[in-house]
Design a protein around this motif. Structure first.
Motif, PDB file in Angstrom:
ATOM      1  N   ALA A  45     -56.980  94.819  64.361  1.00  0.00           N
ATOM      2  CA  ALA A  45     -55.814  94.755  63.476  1.00  0.00           C
ATOM      3  C   ALA A  45     -54.575  95.384  64.113  1.00  0.00           C
ATOM      4  CB  ALA A  45     -56.136  95.442  62.143  1.00  0.00           C
ATOM      5  N   ILE A  46     -54.758  96.503  64.797  1.00  0.00           N
ATOM      6  CA  ILE A  46     -53.624  97.171  65.443  1.00  0.00           C
ATOM      7  C   ILE A  46     -53.052  96.293  66.558  1.00  0.00           C
ATOM      8  CG2 ILE A  46     -52.959  99.152  66.864  1.00  0.00           C
ATOM      9  CD1 ILE A  46     -55.049 100.781  65.186  1.00  0.00           C
ATOM     10  N   ARG A  49     -51.095  93.527  64.921  1.00  0.00           N
ATOM     11  CA  ARG A  49     -49.861  94.037  64.307  1.00  0.00           C
ATOM     12  C   ARG A  49     -48.820  94.356  65.379  1.00  0.00           C
ATOM     13  NH1 ARG A  49     -51.950  97.611  61.006  1.00  0.00           N
ATOM     14  NH2 ARG A  49     -51.938  99.341  62.462  1.00  0.00           N
ATOM     15  N   GLN A  50     -49.255  94.870  66.526  1.00  0.00           N
ATOM     16  CA  GLN A  50     -48.338  95.203  67.620  1.00  0.00           C
ATOM     17  C   GLN A  50     -47.986  93.985  68.476  1.00  0.00           C
ATOM     18  OE1 GLN A  50     -49.975  99.761  68.203  1.00  0.00           O
ATOM     19  NE2 GLN A  50     -49.668  98.553  70.005  1.00  0.00           N
ATOM     20  N   LYS A  51     -48.614  92.854  68.182  1.00  0.00           N
ATOM     21  CA  LYS A  51     -48.371  91.621  68.931  1.00  0.00           C
ATOM     22  C   LYS A  51     -48.593  91.818  70.435  1.00  0.00           C
ATOM     23  CE  LYS A  51     -45.341  89.459  65.626  1.00  0.00           C
ATOM     24  NZ  LYS A  51     -44.666  90.115  64.597  1.00  0.00           N
TER      25      LYS A  51
END
Length: 142
Positions: A45-46, A49-51
């Motif tokens: 997920a991180i 989210r950080q692409k």
């Protein structure tokens, strides 16, 4: 001759307080599997989210930031780092976690996680520092 480009670096940090796997733990296999899945999903997920883009080859440094100054053996955190790397593969950041694509994770104990300490959390944090490496044959030999 062109100037060498600076490698891209990305940092994936699990939230302070995240329960971690330790090689010395004696959990039953179901509890361990549940926690492994949780850590893998958090890293996934991180990264999304950080692409973080697809990285063909990387060197991974795993940093464990504890909540106190006790003597540590960073290599004991390998199960947690492995779960994170699996999450990065699942997120499409890494093609695979084999030797052709990943160097490491090299595990170190970092400074105390002051945020976790201030909040009186049982666990500190875990960081993965991804440093992009040139693809085989791309290294500048001059």
């Amino acid at each position: 001759m062109s100037e060498p480009t600076k490698p891209r670096v990305f940092v994936i940090q699990l939230p302070p307080g995240q329960e971690l796997l330790n090689s010395n733990d004696r959990r039953n296999r179901y509890a361990e599997a549940r926690l492994r899945k949780q850590i893998r999903s958090t890293a996934w997920a991180i990264a999304l989210r950080q692409k973080v883009p697809l990285l063909e080859r990387v060197h991974i440094t795993g940093v464990h930031r504890p909540v106190n100054n006790r003597v540590r053996d960073a290599a004991n955190m390998y199960p947690s780092f492995k779960a994170c790397v699996d999450g990065l593969v699942q997120a499409g950041v890494l093609i695979n976690d084999d030797d052709a694509h990943v160097v490491g994770p090299d595990m170190v104990t970092g400074p105390i996680d002051q945020q976790a300490k201030a909040r009186k959390l049982k666990h500190g944090s875990l960081l993965l520092v991804l440093t992009e490496l040139p693809a085989p044959g791309e290294a500048d030999h001059g």
